[in-house]
Design an enzyme around this catalytic site. Structure first.
Site, PDB file in Angstrom:
ATOM      1  N   ASN A  61      12.960   0.210 -32.035  1.00  0.00           N
ATOM      2  CA  ASN A  61      11.958   0.813 -32.721  1.00  0.00           C
ATOM      3  C   ASN A  61      11.395   0.143 -33.899  1.00  0.00           C
ATOM      4  OD1 ASN A  61      14.760   0.731 -33.717  1.00  0.00           O
ATOM      5  ND2 ASN A  61      14.247   2.360 -35.279  1.00  0.00           N
ATOM      6  N   GLU A  62      11.538  -1.295 -33.756  1.00  0.00           N
ATOM      7  CA  GLU A  62      11.254  -2.302 -34.857  1.00  0.00           C
ATOM      8  C   GLU A  62       9.652  -1.907 -35.370  1.00  0.00           C
ATOM      9  OE1 GLU A  62      12.955  -3.144 -32.461  1.00  0.00           O
ATOM     10  OE2 GLU A  62      14.618  -4.577 -33.045  1.00  0.00           O
ATOM     11  N   GLY A  82      18.709  -3.530 -32.924  1.00  0.00           N
ATOM     12  CA  GLY A  82      19.569  -4.227 -32.608  1.00  0.00           C
ATOM     13  C   GLY A  82      20.794  -3.726 -31.778  1.00  0.00           C
ATOM     14  N   LEU A 141      20.498  -4.242 -36.717  1.00  0.00           N
ATOM     15  CA  LEU A 141      20.726  -5.293 -37.787  1.00  0.00           C
ATOM     16  C   LEU A 141      21.020  -4.771 -39.207  1.00  0.00           C
ATOM     17  CD1 LEU A 141      18.279  -8.275 -36.894  1.00  0.00           C
ATOM     18  CD2 LEU A 141      20.521  -7.523 -35.635  1.00  0.00           C
TER      19      LEU A 141
END
Ligand SMILES: CCCCCCCCCCC/C=C/C(=O)SCCNC(=O)CCNC(=O)[C@H](O)C(C)(C)COP(=O)(O)OP(=O)(O)OC[C@H]1O[C@@H](n2cnc3c(N)ncnc32)[C@H](O)[C@@H]1OP(=O)(O)O
Length: 277
Positions: free
Chosen positions: A153-154, A131, A86
């Site tokens: 990996n957020e 994303g 994102l």
């Protein structure tokens, strides 16, 4: 089929048509003999998924419903990155309206891609974090070039992969592996991703990547399409319905989460670190 494809790619018979797109954020080519579409993300430098790119993808996926599309290969024009995930700028100090519109378009695009009845392959020719990994996981089959990174990996960024991102991963690598990877926010090397089944095949290079993607497509085109797509949707419907039935709640989670001052701080620091690289 293989010989026909070779002829087409070598250009001895040119039946590949550019698919009229309203923007150049995606390059779309349809092979008029086989019906196979190549959708190439084309937002340099790293295909970060902003509203406009998602909208271009969504519009293409809608258009493909009315074309004789027998399958779709998703790839990228970037030399090093499939998609950087994102676009962080969509989440950094947006207005509520902008954030809501952005999230709605992400949901729309994912629903279309995840539920596409035709075979879908991610030809992952570069890094694919967060994303980007979601896009790859939404396809049916994933092939990746060596020595790149992929994963959700957020957590490492101080944000949370939404439930439907998590569900996609769980469906591919199983609950235990997904829980570990999501808590840690692991970015796997291509080689590690192949070991745990996050990707299906490793390619030796970009040429091999596209060859393998076409090979998978050829296999799928040999199957009765209605039976094939019925089984596919059967496997995916719970994950799809979970989001479809809670889109508003999911959007509210997103908005509430990103507007927290701590999250904005993390995003700011991460953006600065990326710029300084
Ligand atoms: C209770 C439940 C609550 C749920 C709440 C939900 C909350 C929010 C959920 C949000 C989910 C988020 C998903 C995401 O996808 S976040 C994005 C994560 N992406 C990343 O971490 C990748 C970051 N990028 C990189 O690591 C590298 O860029 C990459 C390896 C992809 C490529 O490296 P390379 O060296 O080739 O390129 P550069 O790093 O130099 O980047 C070039 C320029 O692009 C800019 N850039 C990179 N990534 C992004 C991005 N994702 N968004 C915006 N811009 C990006 C980078 O800054 C460089 O810009 P400049 O040229 O201007 O310096």
């Amino acid at each position: 089929m293989f010989v026909l494809r070779q002829c087409l790619t070598l250009g001895t018979k040119s039946s590949v048509r550019n698919f009229a797109a309203a923007t150049n954020l995606v390059n779309v080519k349809i092979n008029e003999d086989t019906g196979v579409v190549i959708m190439e993300l084309n937002k340099p430098p790293v295909n970060s998924l902003n509203y406009e790119l998602l909208e271009a993808m969504h519009r293409t996926l809608v258009k493909l419903e009315n074309e004789r599309c027998s399958g779709m290969i998703l790839t990228s024009s970037s030399p090093n990155t499939f998609s950087a995930g994102l676009d962080l700028l969509e989440m950094y100090k947006p207005t509520v309206d902008k954030a809501r519109k952005f999230w709605g378009m992400l949901q729309n695009t994912w629903i279309k891609l995840y539920s596409a009845p035709y075979p879908t392959v991610a030809a992952i020719n570069g890094h694919s974090p967060a994303g980007g990994c979601l896009l790859a996981m939404s396809c049916e089959y994933r092939i990746m070039v060596p020595k790149k990174k992929i994963g959700l990996n957020e957590t490492q960024l101080g944000i949370v992969a939404p439930q439907w991102f998590q569900d996609c991963m769980k469906n591919i690598i199983g609950s235990r592996q997904a829980e570990k990877a999501l808590i840690a926010g692991t970015l796997f090397s291509s080689e590690e991703a192949a070991k745990i089944g996050l990707i299906d095949e490793l390619a030796t290079d970009k040429e091999d990547l596209m060859k393998k993607a076409h090979d998978f497509m050829d296999e799928q085109l040999g199957l009765p399409p209605l039976a094939r797509s019925t089984v596919k949707i059967g496997f995916r419907k719970d994950t799809l319905n979970r989001l479809i039935n809670s889109r508003e709640v999911d959007t509210k989670y997103f908005i509430d989460f990103i507007f927290q001052p701590k999250v904005q701080e993390s995003l700011e620091m991460y953006l600065q670190a990326l710029k300084k690289k």
